[in-house]
Each structure stands twice: as C-alpha cells, then as structure tokens.
Enzyme design. Structure first.
Site, PDB file in Angstrom:
ATOM      1  CG  HIS A 147       1.927  -8.837   0.741  1.00  0.00           C
ATOM      2  ND1 HIS A 147       1.174  -9.583   1.173  1.00  0.00           N
ATOM      3  CD2 HIS A 147       1.429  -8.246   1.609  1.00  0.00           C
ATOM      4  CE1 HIS A 147       0.595  -9.986   2.033  1.00  0.00           C
ATOM      5  NE2 HIS A 147       1.498  -8.325   2.241  1.00  0.00           N
TER       6      HIS A 147
ATOM      7  CG  ASP B  89      -2.028  -1.072   1.210  1.00  0.00           C
ATOM      8  OD1 ASP B  89      -1.697  -1.837   0.210  1.00  0.00           O
ATOM      9  OD2 ASP B  89      -2.864  -1.004   2.219  1.00  0.00           O
TER      10      ASP B  89
ATOM     11  CB  SER C  88      10.096   2.455   4.318  1.00  0.00           C
ATOM     12  OG  SER C  88      11.836   3.065   3.867  1.00  0.00           O
TER      13      SER C  88
END
Length: 291
Positions: A148, A91, A249
């Site tokens: 992911h 995200d 980050s």
C-alpha cells in the site's frame, strides 16, 4: 567462511527455476488439494481468517488466491494524517531503518549496499534519495502480502531490474553481500507534496510474481526496463493498494531526509502492520495536542 559457503550453495541452486515451478503450482486450481494446502497454511502460520474480506475458504480456487487475500478495511486502520507523515506500506518485520550515508544503505551489521545499484544504476534516480532515509521491511509467508501507499502521491516511473531470487530471510541478509541489489526488484518512484518517495518491491526465492495495480504482473526479462508514467496522472492516496507479492519478500521505502523522522519503534526486528505510522511528525502532534 559461512557467508562464502552460503553464497556458493545458493548460486549453484536453481532458485529461479524453483521459483517458476512454485508459481505454476500455486496458481493452479487443484480442487480438494488446493483446499488442503490452504488449510494447512492457515494452521501452520496461524492466519487470522476473520481479518479476510472473504472468509469463505472454499471460494479460493488456487493457493495464491488465498495468499494474496484482501483484508477487511477495519483490520488495518490507517494512522491519522494529523500526526503522521507516512505509514508502513506492508505488514512485516523491520530489517533496517535509518539514514542513507554516502550513497550506501545498511543491510546488516558489517554489510551495506549501493543506493545507485538498488534503483537500477541511474544517477538521476539515486540522487533523489542520497543522504536521505530508508526502511527495509521483510514479509514472511505468514504476513499479509498486499502493498500500500505510505502517503499520497503520483506515480512518475517504474524501473524493473531483473536478477536472482535468493532468499531474503535473516540468515541471508546477515551473510550475503549486496543481497538486495542481486535480486529481482521493481522500483516505483512517486512525487508527493513533500518531495520524492520510492517503494521498492524486492523478489526472492519462491516469489511467484510481483504485481502492480496499474500494470498487472511484472514480466521477467533479461534487461532493465524503465516505464514513464508521469503523463498518466496515476494518483494514489495514503493506504491505497498499489501491488502484491505471491509469497514472502521485502519492501524498501526511500525518501529524502526533509520528509521527516522515523518513528522510534522502527528498529531491527520490530513487527509492523500496514497503516501504522512509519514517519511521524512531532510538530503536528504537538500542535494537535495544544488545540
């Protein structure tokens, strides 16, 4: 002039020390104070607790337990592989997403940086992605912080490059040269059925640690470390978790141009979610539609 002032200030600020202290604080179980921090964080960043796999806030013993919370599988559906080659690994907000030109990646308007330096200085790694494509996605504290797989792949090697912990927000990206080659990062190179792919986890100010599912928390060191996993058969499916950040980050994904085209929405400032199509395949989509 602003860039010079910003760079001077941040070089003189002990960001790595502050990052270390932050990690100790957020990893410490502090009872009621931890619960207060979590609730303030939820309120400040408008976190949707109903997406969490575990909605019992009292069960999170440290702030970071909540920060790297897992989500319910249905909260982040993985794009259909029949029309999508690769999905967003996280995200976040798209910083830049475009072609790698003459071994350089765009950081911001008027600023670029070296592909070779980004992956740790080994020509054989840089050559895999020269004249390919990249996507840089920034994670704010409000985002989900697990990382992911964009597509099915086998882990070949990782390169840990120690560095500074400069903030990676819009201000620094727009004014500090070579920001992503100055900060600590872990380069993960995979082999996919369509060729090589890299997922790069870039540390930043107050990022307590970078973690992977195959090797735990990355140990900070003084020199570059290359780990070979090619004989260990570490296979990951599209959408499978591969790591996490303990605070905000950036993740940079690299692939050869032959892999496919970026989705049209992958532009500077676009909001993305893990599992959303990042590299589409118009031919597959057309074939599906005709069927």
């Amino acid at each position: 002039m602003f860039g010079l002032i910003l760079k001077t200030f941040e070089y003189l600020t002990p960001l790595s020390t502050l990052t270390y202290l932050s990690s100790k604080l957020t990893d410490a179980p502090m009872g009621g104070f931890t619960q207060w921090l979590i609730r303030r964080f939820i309120s400040t960043y408008k976190i949707n607790v109903e997406e969490c796999e575990n909605t019992d806030l009292k069960s999170y013993k440290t702030f970071n337990d909540f920060f790297i919370r897992k989500l319910k599988p249905e909260a982040r559906p993985i794009a259909d592989s029949s029309t999508c080659i690769a999905v967003s690994p996280v995200d976040g907000t798209v910083g830049q997403a475009e072609d790698i030109k003459a071994g350089r990646l765009i950081q911001a308007k008027g600023i670029d940086y070296s592909l070779n330096a980004l992956v740790g200085g080994r020509k054989e790694d840089a050559d895999l992605f020269d004249n390919g494509r990249f996507a840089c996605i920034y994670l704010s504290p409000a985002n989900y912080h697990r990382i992911h797989m964009p597509m099915n792949g086998k882990l070949l090697r990782t390169i840990h490059i120690p560095g500074r912990h400069f903030p990676v927000g819009k201000r620094n990206v727009s004014h500090m040269d070579d920001l992503f080659t100055k900060n600590e990062r872990l380069v993960c190179i995979f082999q996919t059925e369509r060729g090589p792919m890299a997922v790069i986890m870039v540390g930043a100010a107050l990022v307590g640690s970078i973690g992977t599912v195959w090797d735990g928390t990355v140990v900070r060191r003084s020199g570059i470390e290359v780990k070979d996993y090619s004989q260990e058969n570490l296979m990951f499916e599209r959408g499978a978790e591969i790591g996490h950040f303990k605070f905000g980050s950036t993740v940079i994904t690299l692939w050869p141009k032959s892999l496919g085209d970026l989705e049209l929405y992958m532009k500077n400032g676009a909001k993305v979610q893990m599992g959303q199509s990042m590299i589409g395949n118009a031919k597959l989509a057309d074939a599906n539609f005709k069927d």
